[in-house]
Design an enzyme around this catalytic site. Structure first.
Site, mmCIF file in Angstrom:
data_model
loop_
_atom_site.group_PDB
_atom_site.id
_atom_site.type_symbol
_atom_site.label_atom_id
_atom_site.label_comp_id
_atom_site.label_asym_id
_atom_site.label_seq_id
_atom_site.Cartn_x
_atom_site.Cartn_y
_atom_site.Cartn_z
ATOM 1 N N SER A 20 0.815 -1.217 0.000
ATOM 2 C CA SER A 20 0.000 0.000 0.000
ATOM 3 C C SER A 20 0.849 1.268 0.000
ATOM 4 C CB SER A 20 -0.918 0.029 1.229
ATOM 5 O OG SER A 20 -0.167 -0.013 2.427
ATOM 6 N N ASN A 107 -2.084 -2.377 13.110
ATOM 7 C CA ASN A 107 -3.546 -2.226 13.059
ATOM 8 C C ASN A 107 -4.004 -0.951 13.750
ATOM 9 O OD1 ASN A 107 -3.411 -4.685 11.838
ATOM 10 N ND2 ASN A 107 -4.476 -5.829 13.429
ATOM 11 N N THR A 152 -41.010 26.442 -9.051
ATOM 12 C CA THR A 152 -41.325 25.090 -8.627
ATOM 13 C C THR A 152 -41.613 24.300 -9.895
ATOM 14 O OG1 THR A 152 -43.705 25.513 -8.367
ATOM 15 C CG2 THR A 152 -42.312 25.847 -6.423
ATOM 16 N N HIS A 153 -41.176 23.063 -9.938
ATOM 17 C CA HIS A 153 -41.292 22.242 -11.152
ATOM 18 C C HIS A 153 -40.611 22.909 -12.340
ATOM 19 C CE1 HIS A 153 -44.303 19.817 -8.996
ATOM 20 N NE2 HIS A 153 -44.810 20.966 -8.597
ATOM 21 N N SER A 274 -15.439 26.402 -27.599
ATOM 22 C CA SER A 274 -15.597 25.231 -28.459
ATOM 23 C C SER A 274 -14.514 25.235 -29.519
ATOM 24 C CB SER A 274 -16.979 25.257 -29.128
ATOM 25 O OG SER A 274 -17.035 24.339 -30.200
ATOM 26 N N LYS A 280 -19.298 29.928 -28.583
ATOM 27 C CA LYS A 280 -19.605 29.202 -27.357
ATOM 28 C C LYS A 280 -18.827 29.716 -26.148
ATOM 29 C CE LYS A 280 -21.854 26.097 -26.838
ATOM 30 N NZ LYS A 280 -21.486 24.673 -27.048
ATOM 31 N N ASN A 282 -18.734 27.897 -22.543
ATOM 32 C CA ASN A 282 -19.249 26.736 -21.820
ATOM 33 C C ASN A 282 -18.941 26.815 -20.326
ATOM 34 O OD1 ASN A 282 -20.092 25.580 -24.293
ATOM 35 N ND2 ASN A 282 -18.050 24.728 -24.622
ATOM 36 N N GLU A 287 -20.200 22.407 -14.622
ATOM 37 C CA GLU A 287 -20.498 21.101 -15.221
ATOM 38 C C GLU A 287 -19.625 20.011 -14.622
ATOM 39 O OE1 GLU A 287 -22.072 22.433 -19.675
ATOM 40 O OE2 GLU A 287 -20.048 21.623 -19.428
ATOM 41 N N TYR A 314 -9.512 -6.612 12.565
ATOM 42 C CA TYR A 314 -8.919 -6.078 11.349
ATOM 43 C C TYR A 314 -8.822 -7.159 10.265
ATOM 44 C CZ TYR A 314 -5.811 -3.648 8.165
ATOM 45 O OH TYR A 314 -5.271 -3.064 7.047
ATOM 46 N N GLN A 319 -7.325 -2.283 3.836
ATOM 47 C CA GLN A 319 -6.337 -1.527 3.065
ATOM 48 C C GLN A 319 -7.016 -0.756 1.937
ATOM 49 O OE1 GLN A 319 -2.380 -3.272 2.306
ATOM 50 N NE2 GLN A 319 -2.826 -2.990 0.132
ATOM 51 N N LYS A 322 -8.370 3.432 1.857
ATOM 52 C CA LYS A 322 -7.605 4.675 1.740
ATOM 53 C C LYS A 322 -7.807 5.383 0.408
ATOM 54 C CE LYS A 322 -4.366 2.568 4.867
ATOM 55 N NZ LYS A 322 -5.256 1.374 4.921
#
Length: 457
Positions: A20, A107, A152-153, A274, A280, A282, A287, A314, A319, A322
């Site tokens: 690890s 441990n 709403t909606h 773009s 564009k 973006n 996002e 344990y 392991q 992490k």
């Protein structure tokens, strides 16, 4: 590392597969911090000589300097951060370095390292949250009178102020901050001293170690202490809720930036263009945050699935806790950094927001409330206003543009004062109560928000 128990060396693939150190070296500073406290406790309890502990601590400081300078040689053969540090310590100080592991196991050592590391990360995340919320308070304060449609909606419902909407974001994040601060208390419990699973035969004093490491409490059961990962799951759950909130905010910003809404602009530095369409702009940051929420949700599921079938105490499975935890912290921290810089710099298009509010009969409820105050039962008022809205749709005008005579054909309870209640400003001002969108209420909420954030300073 395994002493004389094994009759043959570990297969090279198995050694690499089970190691690890490639990722848990992130714990190096915390591992050394825990080892220094452990060694100090062993001295205080007369388990090690003061001279031995002084030598060990000096050696640990040298190991840390090598790691921070990038001069440390990490070895997969030594499996993890703990054995790498201990091996190098022994190289530096000789056989006395082997005494450091007295009264502990990997441990309880790793369980301690995770808690020390995560406690620190929570503090960093809370600081970022406070910074983000402070920026939102500043933004809301600039726009307590900026009118926009509340939805709403995703349909126009009632007028609100942009400042009121921003304060809704603030409340979401405030709950997230509370959750993380509360989770920190359970993170900040010390497992060290539990050894492998049953405690140790040495006369240790765990309160000394806990005080040296700044733990608020001590894990009360050695079996549970070495195998518990509830605190990591709880953190990842709180992180998932926070990322869900940030994803909702991102969705609104993305919609509002579209040509169809055109409610807000965010600075160019948070956007891209773009490769083929020159017009564009973006909203890549919101996002991407929206997408990264799914990643954090996945890490929560990973940790829950990891722990669901494990018997005490344990197991090597642990392991695998992490990397998802690291990724969760990194993803959340990066998202918060981006938001803390971006959100306070949103610029609302006030005229477009106002025009959009005028399109959806947003003051219909205000007309119904007006009728109720003039003695009409609410359900009857609801029908009256519905008829008025139908007329407005047929005429292609807002309620406030209908004549008094047109409105009065639906109810004789409508007087010439009705238009005071059909303006957008009047609608906002009328909701003058705690939590309402009236500008003075939003200003009070902002003031309270600044006071509430002081708790986390």
């Amino acid at each position: 590392m395994w002493g004389g128990r094994f009759s043959e060396a570990t297969d090279s693939f198995v050694a690499a597969f089970t190691a690890s150190v490639g990722f848990d070296q992130r714990f190096a500073r915390h591992d050394i911090q825990g080892s220094i406290a452990h060694a100090t406790m062993l001295k205080e309890c007369d388990i090690l000589e003061a001279s031995e502990v002084a030598t060990i601590i000096d050696g640990l400081h040298q190991v840390l300097r090598e790691i921070e300078a990038g001069e440390f040689n990490w070895s997969i053969a030594l499996e993890d951060v703990h054995m790498n540090v201990e091996s190098r310590l022994t190289d530096i100080v000789g056989a006395v370095g082997k005494k450091l592991h007295t009264g502990r196991s990997r441990n309880d050592q790793v369980a301690t390292d995770i808690r020390l590391w995560l406690r620190e990360e929570v503090d960093n995340i809370v600081a970022l949250l406070v910074r983000l919320q402070s920026g939102l308070l500043d933004l809301a304060e600039q726009h307590t009178d900026t009118i926009m449609p509340g939805f709403t909606h995703l349909q126009t419902a009632q007028p609100v102020s942009f400042g009121h909407h921003v304060m809704a974001w603030f409340e979401m994040l405030y709950r997230d901050t509370e959750r993380l601060v509360d989770a920190r208390r359970r993170i900040n419990q010390m497992p060290l001293g539990s050894a492998a699973l049953a405690g140790t035969t040495f006369p240790i004093d765990r309160t000394i170690t806990a005080e040296l490491l700044g733990f608020e409490g001590i894990c009360q059961n050695s079996l549970d202490a070495v195998s518990d990962r509830d605190f990591a799951i709880e953190f990842t759950s709180a992180a998932s809720i926070l990322m869900m909130h940030m994803s909702r905010m991102s969705e609104e910003i993305i919609l509002w930036m579209s040509a169809q809404f055109n409610f807000v602009q965010i600075p160019d530095r948070f956007c891209t263009g773009s490769s083929i369409m020159p017009q564009k702009k973006n909203p890549d940051v919101p996002e991407l945050v929206r997408g990264k929420a799914a990643r954090v949700f996945g890490q929560l599921m990973t940790l829950l699935s990891l722990m669901k079938s494990q018997p005490l105490a344990y197991n090597k499975d642990n392991q695998e806790d992490k990397e998802p935890l690291f990724d969760c912290v990194d993803t959340l921290t990066g998202s918060l950094l981006a938001f803390a810089d971006m959100l306070p710099n949103i610029t609302p298009n006030k005229e477009n927001m106002r025009a959009a509010t005028m399109k959806g009969y947003a003051t219909a409820t205000d007309l119904a409330d007006y009728l109720v105050r003039n003695g009409v039962a609410f359900r009857d008022a609801h029908e009256v206003v519905g008829n008025a809205v139908a007329l407005g749709i047929a005429e292609g005008v807002d309620l406030s543009d209908l004549s008094l005579a047109q409105l009065q054909q639906f109810s004789d309870a409508i007087g010439d004062d009705v238009f005071e209640y059909l303006t957008l400003e009047g609608s906002l001002a009328a909701r003058d109560h705690l939590g309402g969108t009236a500008p003075n209420q939003v200003k009070q909420a902002i003031s309270r928000g600044r006071t509430r954030l002081e708790v986390f300073a």
